[in-house]
Design an enzyme around this catalytic site. Structure first.
Site, short mmCIF file in Angstrom:
data_model
loop_
_atom_site.label_atom_id
_atom_site.label_comp_id
_atom_site.label_asym_id
_atom_site.label_seq_id
_atom_site.Cartn_x
_atom_site.Cartn_y
_atom_site.Cartn_z
CD GLU A 34 -2.57 -0.80 2.76
OE1 GLU A 34 -2.27 0.35 3.42
OE2 GLU A 34 -3.18 -1.83 3.48
CG ASP A 45 -3.43 6.85 9.11
OD1 ASP A 45 -3.14 5.95 9.07
OD2 ASP A 45 -3.47 7.53 8.30
#
EC number: 4.2.1.20
Length: 239
Positions: A34, A45
């Protein structure tokens, strides 16, 4: 060996190091990578990856520069672009141009953490989008997955933001999801040790590792990062 996808934030610490990491990972026989597109508000995140986003943005890294870098390399594993929705829909040359460039580069799919499964059909993005499943995803939403075209399903194994964890909860739920869907199931968010990788491989098709690799990138001198990342991936794979 079952599936293994590495998350690499583009432009951390710089794009040249990203390029070297991607080339170095090619020797390991992993499933894919990714490529993380930096964004100013990466709500999904944790602090380790948030730092990578901020450094890349300070370096002026954009999707366009990432695509230029990807056009210069050739790898045997699958490539995925992980981006929040905003940089995709606001691509300077237009979203369709971006999707066309991704197709030319052979990018297998988009991973959009702020696009819920139920909203995928409402977004005009003609490209395979990896759906997310979490421990609190309802069965009727999980069943929707069988009607979408995607390379795999991304199971978020912990609530909240990304980061390293010590345990692997929700194993029973992961098994139930695996039984309900036809696509390969990859488990991510929190995996940092080979023992965890083995546990996931027992019940799913593969793992996704991010924060553990980004931490390696954060803690080592720039010229050592590609080698150190490869060493960590080998450790995770049990090689």
């Amino acid at each position: 060996m079952k599936g293994f996808i590495a998350y690499i934030p583009a432009g951390f610490p710089d794009l040249e190091t990203t390029r070297k990491i991607l080339i170095a990972l090619n020797e390991l026989g992993i499933t894919g990578v990714e490529i993380g597109v930096p964004f100013s508000d990466p709500v999904a995140d944790g602090p380790v990856i948030q730092l990578a986003h901020s450094v890349a943005l300070r370096n002026g890294v954009t999707i366009k520069k990432i695509l230029e870098m990807l056009s210069e390399i050739s790898v045997d594993y699958d490539l995925y672009l992980m981006s929040y929705l905003n940089p995709i829909v606001n691509y300077p040359e237009g979203k369709e141009k971006l999707l066309d460039e991704l197709k030319k580069l052979g990018v297998k799919g988009l991973i959009i953490p702020d696009l819920p499964l139920r909203e995928v059909k409402n977004v005009d993005i003609a490209y395979p989008i990896v759906p997310f499943v979490a421990p609190n995803t309802k069965d009727e939403e999980i069943d929707l997955i069988n009607s979408v075209q995607a390379p795999f399903v991304y199971y978020i194994s912990r609530y909240g933001v990304t980061g390293e964890r010590e345990d692997l909860p929700f194993a029973d739920h992961i098994k139930r999801v695996k039984e309900r869907i036809k696509l390969p199931l990859f488990v991510g968010f929190g995996i940092s040790r080979h023992e965890q990788v083995k546990k996931v491989w027992e019940i799913a098709d593969g793992v996704i590792v991010g924060s553990a690799l980004v931490r390696i990138m954060e803690e080592n001198p720039k010229d050592e990062i590609p080698r150190k990342v490869v060493e960590k991936v080998k450790e995770l794979l049990g090689k």
